[in-house]
Design a protein around this motif. Structure first.
Motif, PDB file in Angstrom:
ATOM      1  N   UNK A 107       2.292  58.856  24.831  1.00 18.73           N
ATOM      2  CA  UNK A 107       1.226  58.562  25.258  1.00 18.73           C
ATOM      3  C   UNK A 107      -0.262  58.986  24.029  1.00 18.73           C
ATOM      4  N   UNK A 108       0.197  59.733  23.315  1.00 21.42           N
ATOM      5  CA  UNK A 108      -0.652  59.827  22.040  1.00 21.42           C
ATOM      6  C   UNK A 108      -0.271  58.624  21.577  1.00 21.42           C
ATOM      7  N   UNK A 109       0.925  57.771  20.995  1.00 20.65           N
ATOM      8  CA  UNK A 109       1.094  56.607  20.617  1.00 20.65           C
ATOM      9  C   UNK A 109       0.524  55.258  21.429  1.00 20.65           C
ATOM     10  N   UNK A 110       0.798  54.937  22.656  1.00 18.38           N
ATOM     11  CA  UNK A 110       0.001  54.293  23.642  1.00 18.38           C
ATOM     12  C   UNK A 110      -1.757  54.079  23.869  1.00 18.38           C
ATOM     13  N   UNK A 111      -2.030  55.792  23.493  1.00 15.34           N
ATOM     14  CA  UNK A 111      -3.819  55.551  23.327  1.00 15.34           C
ATOM     15  C   UNK A 111      -3.529  55.158  21.886  1.00 15.34           C
ATOM     16  N   UNK A 112      -3.500  55.322  20.908  1.00 14.43           N
ATOM     17  CA  UNK A 112      -4.393  54.338  19.691  1.00 14.43           C
ATOM     18  C   UNK A 112      -3.756  53.533  19.910  1.00 14.43           C
ATOM     19  N   UNK A 113      -2.954  51.902  20.688  1.00 12.08           N
ATOM     20  CA  UNK A 113      -2.884  51.509  20.439  1.00 12.08           C
ATOM     21  C   UNK A 113      -3.967  50.151  21.671  1.00 12.08           C
ATOM     22  N   UNK A 114      -4.650  49.192  21.292  1.00 13.59           N
ATOM     23  CA  UNK A 114      -5.068  48.632  22.368  1.00 13.59           C
ATOM     24  C   UNK A 114      -4.775  46.972  21.806  1.00 13.59           C
ATOM     25  N   UNK A 115      -4.416  46.290  22.993  1.00  8.28           N
ATOM     26  CA  UNK A 115      -4.192  45.081  22.727  1.00  8.28           C
ATOM     27  C   UNK A 115      -5.795  44.120  23.536  1.00  8.28           C
ATOM     28  N   UNK A 116      -6.934  44.959  23.980  1.00  8.55           N
ATOM     29  CA  UNK A 116      -7.757  44.077  23.985  1.00  8.55           C
ATOM     30  C   UNK A 116      -8.549  44.162  23.324  1.00  8.55           C
ATOM     31  N   UNK A 117      -9.459  42.558  22.898  1.00 10.48           N
ATOM     32  CA  UNK A 117     -10.777  42.840  21.691  1.00 10.48           C
ATOM     33  C   UNK A 117     -11.750  43.290  22.741  1.00 10.48           C
ATOM     34  N   UNK A 118     -12.237  43.372  24.309  1.00  9.15           N
ATOM     35  CA  UNK A 118     -13.381  43.780  24.385  1.00  9.15           C
ATOM     36  C   UNK A 118     -13.378  46.151  23.891  1.00  9.15           C
TER      37      UNK A 118
END
Ligand code: AMP
Length: 282
Positions: A8-19
């Motif tokens: 879940x830490x790794x998931x929080x590190x990543x975004x694919x959303x420009x906004x």
């Protein structure tokens, strides 16, 4: 000591959303933090991590983008087979202390088509462009978009792709973007081979041959530094590479205005590039 990774830490590190990227960077900036961007195509190695370390020294926050940019590959090139390993990349970036990893997809990067008004300038003339004419327009197109999405204060690029560094620096000046471009030294393995995601394509036998690239390069750079004729030194390096098993040499070229010898050569299906200074290191 082995390190454990919390998904879940790794998931929080990543975004694919420009906004979400833009909003996070704006929040950091309004808190007074400076923000560095390190653009990559993933399949990360120690060379990429050295850029991240430099970014984190120079700025309070570091964003790494991972996007295999289709516009910088010609149809016959390795876009489909380019190595991709997002979970390994995210673990490396988390360990390196990166604040955010931006992983846009093609529709985010090119919502209204891949055309661009931004064109590469004079630094793109010759060398890579003679063999990959599409390449630098694709690079400036995607880097300009990444800068627009992330709005960083500074961005770090590797000297490994020296002509690219010059092209991006020129684009930033031509567009008057308020972004400082920092070049990072080339990370090499114990044999001096410049680290590259494409080294993964090399067989054990090809790897042995690949290690001659930096030897030929450094000999040419030292000879030029010692006063040898530049064309002769470059020709000699090219002949040496062909002799020791390279299949094709695209160029070995001295650029006096950059104080560099730059080289690109093929082994089997793998194309490798490298460069070295012709001025004594301080
Ligand atoms: P790439 O993922 O190959 O597009 O590279 C992303 C960034 O990492 C570019 O700025 C490259 O110049 C840089 N880079 C790649 N390999 C190295 C290396 N061996 N040493 C320093 N920088 C590198």
């Amino acid at each position: 000591m082995s390190q454990t990774f919390n998904p879940s830490d790794i998931a929080m590190l990543r975004t694919d959303k420009r906004a979400s990227l833009t909003e996070t960077v704006q929040r950091w900036k309004s808190d007074g933090d400076s923000v560095a961007l390190v653009p990559t195509m993933g399949a990360l190695h120690e060379g990429h991590l050295s850029l991240v370390r430099l970014a984190l020294k120079a700025a309070d926050r570091c964003v790494v983008s991972i996007f295999v940019n289709p516009t910088q590959f010609a149809p016959h090139e390795d876009f489909d087979s380019y190595p991709r390993d997002i979970s390994a990349d995210l673990q490396l970036l988390q360990s390196a202390g990166v604040d955010l990893v931006y992983t846009p997809d093609e529709a985010d990067m090119y919502p209204s088509g891949k055309d661009s008004a931004i064109k590469a300038g004079a630094a793109a003339k010759g060398l890579e462009t003679d063999f990959r004419p599409h390449f630098f327009d694709g690079v400036v197109n995607v880097v300009h978009r990444l800068f627009d999405h992330a709005q960083p204060d500074l961005a770090v690029f590797g000297e490994k792709d020296y002509q690219q560094l010059m092209v991006i620096d020129e684009m930033v000046q031509a567009q008057s973007l308020p972004i400082e471009i920092t070049g990072a030294p080339i990370a090499r393995d114990a044999h001096g081979l410049a680290l590259s995601s494409r080294n993964a394509y090399l067989s054990a036998e090809e790897l042995e041959i690949a290690r001659m690239l930096n030897q030929a390069l450094y000999k040419a750079a030292q000879d030029i530094q010692g006063g040898a004729d530049a064309d002769a030194a470059c020709d000699e390096a090219s002949a040496l590479l062909l002799n020791c098993g390279f299949d094709k040499v695209d160029y070995v070229s001295y650029k006096p205005e950059w104080n560099r010898v730059l080289i690109a050569a093929h082994i089997g299906k793998t194309r490798l590039i490298d460069n070295a200074p012709t001025t004594p290191s301080t």
